[in-house]
Enzyme design. Sequence first.
Site, mmCIF file in Angstrom:
data_model
loop_
_atom_site.group_PDB
_atom_site.id
_atom_site.type_symbol
_atom_site.label_atom_id
_atom_site.label_comp_id
_atom_site.label_asym_id
_atom_site.label_seq_id
_atom_site.Cartn_x
_atom_site.Cartn_y
_atom_site.Cartn_z
ATOM 1 N N GLU A 25 0.832 -1.213 0.000
ATOM 2 C CA GLU A 25 0.000 0.000 0.000
ATOM 3 C C GLU A 25 0.868 1.264 0.000
ATOM 4 O O GLU A 25 2.082 1.214 0.223
ATOM 5 C CB GLU A 25 -0.919 0.005 1.221
ATOM 6 N N LYS A 88 -5.771 10.544 0.528
ATOM 7 C CA LYS A 88 -5.791 9.216 1.160
ATOM 8 C C LYS A 88 -6.995 8.471 0.587
ATOM 9 O O LYS A 88 -8.139 8.887 0.792
ATOM 10 C CB LYS A 88 -5.895 9.381 2.681
ATOM 11 N N VAL A 108 -5.451 0.284 3.113
ATOM 12 C CA VAL A 108 -5.639 -1.171 3.023
ATOM 13 C C VAL A 108 -6.847 -1.470 2.125
ATOM 14 O O VAL A 108 -6.769 -2.273 1.195
ATOM 15 C CB VAL A 108 -5.821 -1.791 4.424
ATOM 16 N N SER A 140 -13.216 1.693 10.418
ATOM 17 C CA SER A 140 -12.456 1.787 9.167
ATOM 18 C C SER A 140 -13.110 0.998 8.045
ATOM 19 O O SER A 140 -13.586 -0.129 8.234
ATOM 20 C CB SER A 140 -11.038 1.254 9.392
ATOM 21 N N ALA A 141 -13.083 1.583 6.854
ATOM 22 C CA ALA A 141 -13.567 0.888 5.651
ATOM 23 C C ALA A 141 -12.738 -0.365 5.374
ATOM 24 O O ALA A 141 -13.185 -1.250 4.640
ATOM 25 C CB ALA A 141 -13.517 1.832 4.450
ATOM 26 N N LYS A 159 -4.092 -1.800 14.468
ATOM 27 C CA LYS A 159 -3.271 -0.893 15.257
ATOM 28 C C LYS A 159 -3.782 -0.798 16.690
ATOM 29 O O LYS A 159 -4.981 -0.733 16.922
ATOM 30 C CB LYS A 159 -3.263 0.481 14.597
HETATM 31 N N1 PSU Z 1 -0.582 0.569 8.877
HETATM 32 C C1 PSU Z 1 0.519 1.263 9.227
HETATM 33 N N2 PSU Z 1 0.523 2.600 8.950
HETATM 34 C C2 PSU Z 1 -0.529 3.224 8.297
HETATM 35 C C3 PSU Z 1 -1.690 2.467 7.932
HETATM 36 C C4 PSU Z 1 -1.645 1.144 8.249
HETATM 37 O O1 PSU Z 1 1.468 0.708 9.787
HETATM 38 O O2 PSU Z 1 -0.454 4.413 8.021
HETATM 39 C C5 PSU Z 1 -2.857 3.104 7.177
HETATM 40 C C6 PSU Z 1 -3.427 2.038 6.246
HETATM 41 O O3 PSU Z 1 -3.415 2.560 4.942
HETATM 42 C C7 PSU Z 1 -4.834 1.799 6.741
HETATM 43 C C8 PSU Z 1 -5.195 3.179 7.213
HETATM 44 O O4 PSU Z 1 -5.685 1.300 5.735
HETATM 45 O O5 PSU Z 1 -3.995 3.555 7.925
HETATM 46 C C9 PSU Z 1 -6.461 3.164 8.053
HETATM 47 O O6 PSU Z 1 -7.057 4.424 8.010
HETATM 48 P P1 PSU Z 1 -8.563 4.633 8.569
HETATM 49 O O7 PSU Z 1 -8.505 4.244 10.015
HETATM 50 O O8 PSU Z 1 -8.855 6.089 8.348
HETATM 51 O O9 PSU Z 1 -9.439 3.717 7.766
HETATM 52 MN MN MN Z 2 -12.204 6.244 10.212
#
Ligand code: PSU
Ligand code: MN
Length: 304
Positions: A25, A88, A108, A140-141, A159
């Site tokens: 990614e 993003k 992702v 998250s999507a 995370k």
């Molecule tokens: N994993 C990491 N660092 C990141 C991400 C994942 O170690 O920056 C990113 C990925 O692209 C993941 C996104 O899909 O954070 C999730 O964002 P959100 O919670 O807004 O869906």
């Molecule tokens: Mn979100």
Amino acid sequence: MKRSLVLAPEVAAALRDGGAVVALESTLITHGLPYPASVETAWAMEAAVRASGAVPATIAILAGRITVGLTRAEIDYLAQRPLGAVRKCSRRDLPIAVARGEDGATTVAGTMIVAAAAGIPIFATGGIGGVHRGAPFDVSADLLELGRTPVAVVCAGAKAILDLPATAEVLETQGVPLVGLGTDTLPAFYSRSSGLPVDVNVATVTEVAAIIAAAHRLAAQHGILVVVPVPVADELPAASIEGAIQQATREALAGGVSGKRVTPFLLKRVAELTRGESRRANTALLINNAGIAGQIAVELAGMK
Ligand code: PSU
Ligand code: MN
């Protein structure tokens, strides 16, 4: 989508010949890590995939073109764009970035969509997005994409900044198998265990590949989450990072940080509060996951 993809020649050749390819990614490059750690990590991940005998395909949108297999110069370019210049891109952002000819970094979810369209069955990242703490409607999507797109995602769990039990529940609802490689529990990103059970603990990459191959034979229309704990030497004990996560979460709420800005904000603040410790663990697990995904891809290619 397939007709709209721009494939790097090496990736196109590997896909044509039934070779092993691993998708990577780009949001972690543009939004997850600061420059130059971002490019160094991206290159190290590509090198780890190659060392396993597979071809890396870093995915992003360049001036509206969905590109599968970035060059080093393209990775450098994206990493050095000013904050906010690269969109993003999760599922809903892809048509916007394409129509407007923008640069976009795939999350992702976004990377899974493009990988599936390109015919790449496996993808490596650090941690998937999940259900946020304190804001249970920030889901998250990534979780919904795992429920609807047939790509295996190799990661170190979700995370630790997230509500992990709630995240595990949504994955169950979405029908996503949790395959632990040498672990009984869902890893917690910076640390090796969340205590939450996986569906199966397998000892080898061959067994992981066999599960992915079975999903293909069954024409499963969902993803598979392959979880790999951060290497022992790079682990941060959960207790040592929890204070930083709670403080960063409070600051995000107090500061009105919302939507797609939440995850980048939390990752950055936790890194500041731990004086870079969290970033070291993050980088180590990203490279480890890329190498393991490469090994799984090679096994999978051998089974076809
Ligand atoms: N994993 C990491 N660092 C990141 C991400 C994942 O170690 O920056 C990113 C990925 O692209 C993941 C996104 O899909 O954070 C999730 O964002 P959100 O919670 O807004 O869906
Ligand atoms: Mn979100």
